[in-house]
Structures are given as C-alpha cells and as structure tokens.
Design an enzyme around this catalytic site. Structure first.
Site, PDB file in Angstrom:
ATOM      1  CD  GLU A 104      34.056  57.072  94.766  1.00 54.03           C
ATOM      2  OE1 GLU A 104      34.069  55.923  94.338  1.00 54.03           O
ATOM      3  OE2 GLU A 104      33.005  57.696  95.015  1.00 54.03           O
ATOM      4  CB  SER A 141      33.778  56.609  85.059  1.00 49.36           C
ATOM      5  OG  SER A 141      32.714  57.530  85.181  1.00 49.36           O
ATOM      6  CG  HIS A 152      29.125  58.666  97.047  1.00 45.87           C
ATOM      7  ND1 HIS A 152      28.370  59.395  96.166  1.00 45.87           N
ATOM      8  CD2 HIS A 152      29.826  57.777  96.307  1.00 45.87           C
ATOM      9  CE1 HIS A 152      28.601  58.939  94.931  1.00 45.87           C
ATOM     10  NE2 HIS A 152      29.476  57.963  94.998  1.00 45.87           N
TER      11      HIS A 152
HETATM   12  P1  PGA Z   1      30.398  54.986  88.861  1.00 43.78           P
HETATM   13  O1  PGA Z   1      30.123  55.373  90.391  1.00 43.78           O
HETATM   14  O2  PGA Z   1      31.372  53.825  88.882  1.00 43.78           O
HETATM   15  O3  PGA Z   1      29.055  54.599  88.320  1.00 43.78           O
HETATM   16  O4  PGA Z   1      30.985  56.205  88.208  1.00 43.78           O
HETATM   17  C1  PGA Z   1      31.217  55.459  91.259  1.00 43.78           C
HETATM   18  C2  PGA Z   1      30.782  55.900  92.617  1.00 43.78           C
HETATM   19  O5  PGA Z   1      29.772  56.614  92.749  1.00 43.78           O
HETATM   20  O6  PGA Z   1      31.449  55.547  93.609  1.00 43.78           O
END
Ligand code: PGA
Length: 267
Positions: free
Chosen positions: A171, A217, A99
């Site tokens: 991501e 997001s 991550h």
């Molecule tokens: P978020 O986080 O949906 O709050 O942007 C996504 C993530 O960290 O995988």
C-alpha cells in the site's frame, strides 16, 4: 509455480458502527450469493465494536472478518488495547498490521509490528502486513529498499515455512485515501521486486506461496487492471468498499480474475 488463491478485502477504518455493520453484512451476504466466490478469500475489517455484529451478519457466507490492529501481548495492564485471543473470540480470522495511518498517527514501528505478527500467528490469526513507501522515500528512489526492510523486520524470527501464513499488502503510503492508485506498471514492478526479494531472503517456497495484495485508491474502475497483474494476488480496498454494493463489485472483479489467472482450481 504455486497457485495462490486471490484475496478481496476491505478495511472500514473508523466507520460503520455495530447497527450499520449488521445492515452492511446482511446486504453483502445477499449480493455475494449471486456471485461464484469460491476461488476468492474475502475479508472485512470492521472497527472493534462492530466485529461481533459483522461476524453474525456474515456467518452464513465465506466472508471472514478481522481486526484493524491489536496488541502484541495476550492480556495485561494495557489500557485501551485489544489482544489476538480477544480478536479470535470475537470471530476474527485476520488482523491488519502496520497500516499507514497506524504508523503515521500512532507512531507504530515495524519492530512493534514484528511482535504483533508473532502473537497473531500464535493465536491462529492471519496477519495482513501493510508495506509502503512515503512520497519522500519514493522521491529519493528508496522504495524497494524500504519495502524489503519492512518485510524482513516484520517477519524476523519466523521460520521460512511460516512466511506464507501472512498476507503482504503493498500500500504505497502516498496512494492511500488519495485521488489515484499507483499505475499498473508501477505496481507490477514493486510486486515483482518484492517477490524476488522474498525469494532471495526467505526462499523459493515462501516467494511462490505468499500472497501480495495491492491497496491504495482501488476502485471498481481501476481494479480489473490491477488484479490482472501477475504478481498481484488481491485487492485491498478502503473507500470504494464502504458500501456493500461497492465491496460486492470488487469481489466480483477478483472472482473474474481468478478465472482468468486459473487460480481457482486449487483450494
Ligand atoms: P483507500 O484506502 O482505498 O480509501 O485509498 C486504502 C487503505 O487504507 O487500505
């Protein structure tokens, strides 16, 4: 073309302690009982100390749980760390690796991720491998090269037949925790190129069978458009799924998409 089961997942980050995890799990179980979720693989990634509570609260549901990180060794003198067999014992079926916050705040590298992937697979966990470019890499036009390098490093040493045992989570690092997700066009292009690169380097079968999900997001508002994209096989959600009602809405969106995409027929 292979039918890929769609995925709906949430990572809680450093939120939701054990007592709250029990409440979240019970409430989510009630809400999901109202939806046909048979075509969706669902996961929740609580903090380590909430794993057992979440696992118990979700035991009677199809929701699987997973860790947000792990060490690459099975045991030993690694103070503060948790291993793959420990996650399995706590009820986990998944583990999230790489991550953006792990890379940024804890200086993790994809070389370490590669070792973790190997250890996770040996323990029977499904690694969810995050991939993503920084804003700077995007600005320099290096995004697709960066993503390919991350995938190849993470999977180095794994046979082609093993590739589809992981879930890739695209991501974009600039879209996590932000105000807006990447645009559907941008996501569609990244996922298509990623799958094509997977085919070029790890073969047609790996490219056809590996789930590539999107995170950054995601909300109940933008979710339907993102999951409708051909090469997007799931939604990976932070903030919008930190309440059971929020996550249930995301699962419902993915379940609806499974009907539209016709991915629900194969189990
Ligand atoms: P978020 O986080 O949906 O709050 O942007 C996504 C993530 O960290 O995988």
């Amino acid at each position: 073309m292979a039918m890929r089961r769609l995925v709906a997942g949430t990572g809680w980050k450093m939120n939701i302690g054990a007592a709250e995890a029990t409440r979240y799990g019970s409430e989510l179980a009630l809400r999901l009982a109202q939806i046909d979720v048979s075509a969706v693989d669902i996961f929740v990634l609580p903090p380590f100390t909430s794993l057992v509570a979440a696992s118990a609260a979700l035991a009677a549901t199809p929701v699987a749980i997973g860790g947000q990180n792990m060490h690459w060794e099975e045991s030993g003198a690694w103070t503060g760390e948790i291993s793959a067999p420990m996650l399995v014992e706590a009820g986990c079926r998944y583990v999230e690796l790489a991550h953006s916050e792990r890379l940024y705040h804890f200086a993790e590298s994809y070389e370490l991720v590669r070792r973790k992937v190997d250890s996770a697979l040996r323990s029977g966990l499904t690694p969810i491998i995050c991939l993503g470019e920084t804003a700077q890499e995007k600005g320099e036009g290096r995004t697709d090269d960066v993503l390919l390098e991350q995938v190849l490093t993470s999977l180095a040493g794994q046979p082609d037949a093993r590739v589809a045992d992981v879930i890739l989570a695209y991501e974009p690092r600039w879209a996590i925790g932000g105000a807006q997700a990447a645009t559907p066009d941008y996501v569609a292009e990244r996922h298509a190129i990623l799958r094509n690169n997977l085919k070029a380097h790890r073969g047609q079968d790996a490219a056809d069978r590996t789930r590539i999900i999107y995170g950054g997001s995601v909300t109940a508002e933008n979710g339907p458009q993102l999951i409708a994209i051909d090469d997007v096989d799931g939604l990976f959600v932070g903030r919008a799924a930190w309440t059971p009602e929020g996550f249930a809405r995301i699962v419902e969106i993915v379940a609806g998409a499974a009907q539209n995409k016709g991915t629900g027929q194969t189990a």
